[in-house]
Design a protein around this motif. Sequence first.
Motif, mmCIF file in Angstrom:
data_model
loop_
_atom_site.group_PDB
_atom_site.id
_atom_site.type_symbol
_atom_site.label_atom_id
_atom_site.label_comp_id
_atom_site.label_asym_id
_atom_site.label_seq_id
_atom_site.Cartn_x
_atom_site.Cartn_y
_atom_site.Cartn_z
ATOM 1 N N TRP A 124 -23.323 18.423 -42.917
ATOM 2 C CA TRP A 124 -22.986 18.562 -41.495
ATOM 3 C C TRP A 124 -21.516 18.193 -41.278
ATOM 4 C CZ3 TRP A 124 -26.052 14.379 -43.096
ATOM 5 C CH2 TRP A 124 -25.568 13.089 -42.809
ATOM 6 N N GLY A 125 -21.036 18.564 -40.127
ATOM 7 C CA GLY A 125 -19.682 18.208 -39.720
ATOM 8 C C GLY A 125 -19.684 17.745 -38.282
ATOM 9 N N GLY A 126 -18.586 17.179 -37.878
ATOM 10 C CA GLY A 126 -18.444 16.732 -36.507
ATOM 11 C C GLY A 126 -16.999 16.425 -36.195
ATOM 12 N N ALA A 127 -16.691 16.377 -34.918
ATOM 13 C CA ALA A 127 -15.311 16.168 -34.478
ATOM 14 C C ALA A 127 -15.051 14.701 -34.176
ATOM 15 C CB ALA A 127 -15.016 17.008 -33.236
ATOM 16 N N ILE A 128 -13.912 14.215 -34.650
ATOM 17 C CA ILE A 128 -13.452 12.845 -34.435
ATOM 18 C C ILE A 128 -12.377 12.862 -33.362
ATOM 19 C CG2 ILE A 128 -12.198 10.917 -35.490
ATOM 20 C CD1 ILE A 128 -13.458 11.759 -38.164
ATOM 21 N N ASP A 129 -12.447 11.914 -32.421
ATOM 22 C CA ASP A 129 -11.429 11.831 -31.355
ATOM 23 C C ASP A 129 -10.233 11.024 -31.873
ATOM 24 O OD1 ASP A 129 -13.005 9.505 -31.389
ATOM 25 O OD2 ASP A 129 -12.602 9.044 -29.301
ATOM 26 N N THR A 130 -9.242 11.727 -32.361
ATOM 27 C CA THR A 130 -8.099 11.102 -33.018
ATOM 28 C C THR A 130 -6.984 10.804 -32.012
ATOM 29 O OG1 THR A 130 -8.602 12.301 -35.049
ATOM 30 C CG2 THR A 130 -6.382 11.418 -34.839
ATOM 31 N N SER A 131 -6.446 9.593 -32.070
ATOM 32 C CA SER A 131 -5.295 9.225 -31.240
ATOM 33 C C SER A 131 -4.098 8.933 -32.140
ATOM 34 C CB SER A 131 -5.599 7.991 -30.387
ATOM 35 O OG SER A 131 -5.536 6.808 -31.157
ATOM 36 N N THR A 132 -2.927 8.943 -31.563
ATOM 37 C CA THR A 132 -1.722 8.729 -32.369
ATOM 38 C C THR A 132 -1.571 7.290 -32.843
ATOM 39 O OG1 THR A 132 -0.378 8.348 -30.386
ATOM 40 C CG2 THR A 132 -0.445 10.597 -31.247
ATOM 41 N N GLN A 133 -2.332 6.363 -32.266
ATOM 42 C CA GLN A 133 -2.253 4.972 -32.734
ATOM 43 C C GLN A 133 -3.415 4.624 -33.675
ATOM 44 O OE1 GLN A 133 -2.252 2.628 -29.129
ATOM 45 N NE2 GLN A 133 -4.491 2.518 -29.027
ATOM 46 N N PHE A 134 -4.237 5.656 -34.030
ATOM 47 C CA PHE A 134 -5.325 5.516 -35.003
ATOM 48 C C PHE A 134 -6.499 4.679 -34.503
ATOM 49 C CE2 PHE A 134 -3.148 6.341 -39.376
ATOM 50 C CZ PHE A 134 -2.812 7.608 -38.958
ATOM 51 N N CYS A 135 -6.500 4.223 -33.269
ATOM 52 C CA CYS A 135 -7.616 3.420 -32.771
ATOM 53 C C CYS A 135 -7.719 3.634 -31.265
ATOM 54 C CB CYS A 135 -7.446 1.945 -33.117
ATOM 55 S SG CYS A 135 -5.970 1.180 -32.437
#
Length: 470
Positions: free
Chosen positions: A360-371
């Motif tokens: 399976w796959g899924g989307a990660i909510d990525t921010s420029t500060q990594f957290c």
Amino acid sequence: MTRHSTVFERLAPSASAVTESLRSTRSAVFWLEDAPVVSRPQLVGSHTADLTVVGGGYTGLWTAVLAKRRDPSARVVLLEAQTVGWAASGRNGGFAEASLTHGEDNGRTRWPDEYDTLERMGLENLDAIERDVAELGMDVQLERTGTLEVAYEPHQVQWLRDAEHGELLERDAVQAAIASPVYAAGLWTKDHCALVHPGRLASELARVAADLGVEIFEHSAVTGVRTRAGGVAVETGRGVVRSTQVALGTNVFRPLLRRARLSTVPVYDYVLMSEPLSDAQMADLGWRDRQGVSDLANQFHYSRLTADNRILYGGYDAVYHTGGRVRPEYEDREASYRTLASHFLTTYPQLEGLGFSHRWGGAIDTSTQFCAFHGLARRGRVAYAAGFTGLGVAATRFAAEVMLDRLAGESTPRTQLEMVRKKPLPFPPEPFAKIGIEATKWSLDRADHREGHRNLLLRTLDRLGLGFDS
């Protein structure tokens, strides 16, 4: 700088072995199949509440549970667009990391003056999760086994030796812990991570929330958040909730506040789940301490055992689609699964012949500060948190506390943190986002082939506080 092949290229298995391992794999999320299913109603008509929570993942569920524990008399409504836990909260690896900052290096670089406080708060938050699981009788298969960071290449071994935390395991010791011929060293950090069953964590949080009196509505996608005199109207296709306050936990999906729309990008991550190992295979493998495992490459992998001794193996690829689109068809990517299966067999060659049951796959909510980042809008009536960048299993509980503190107008040690008060730099609009992300991915791969040396682009992004991770 000379280009070096990685261990996954030097010791790649045959194409036929990869094909055979994937022969019986089906596109399905193991965690969601292995968790209780409860049917909940759709929001219809007009409702009122003290607090409306948007999002039925960990962020929203923790917010609802903690809100009712703070004030049992409060009327809390939770709205979920699909079903509870169906997105990132039901698809992740189940690593409940204490870190609120995506690791020590990222935390010390961005918030050096308060990192020690952040580390302490992160451990307290993980301890609180462990207590909640016990006190609320949550069946989530929690194991506080810690994590083993493993090195494949000589330069990664040195990185582990330079670390100031954890128990260093040199080659013989790490291979005695887990019998992988490619593990050159390991660093076991025992207290900073627990493993959980992601699907059951979501379903159990929903059960606890309902037991506390939270009204949960599924298949109720929010179409608008509108400020009205004395409150906020949260609208869906078939209903509306008018409440005093709102908490948004929409994760990777399009933010309901315009100000947050360039703060995250969706990055797809992929996972394989093996069939259960036999007793003989487990004996050959070792892994008696059942730690979660991750490696030190920029394009890193993570793996863990389940309660029935399957191996989850994921990571490496990080796929971004132009325009930040999130679509079901992106969840099944044959090239990523073949890469993962090949790397798995390089790591555990004694398991050749073991098949994968689920992919399976899924989307990660990525921010420029990594957290995660945190915010307050609409004159203090709407709180939000997002951008967990793949490390949200535990950090979502901390984010829920922050949102509730802010909505209550309370100044607490959490709300005074610079990490909480400061917003990350936004991602650029298209086409620059796509161009920048692809260039960064290329550079990260190049660094993995050049003993970890970061090129000018990566060094510039480091200085600017911009990040993108696999």
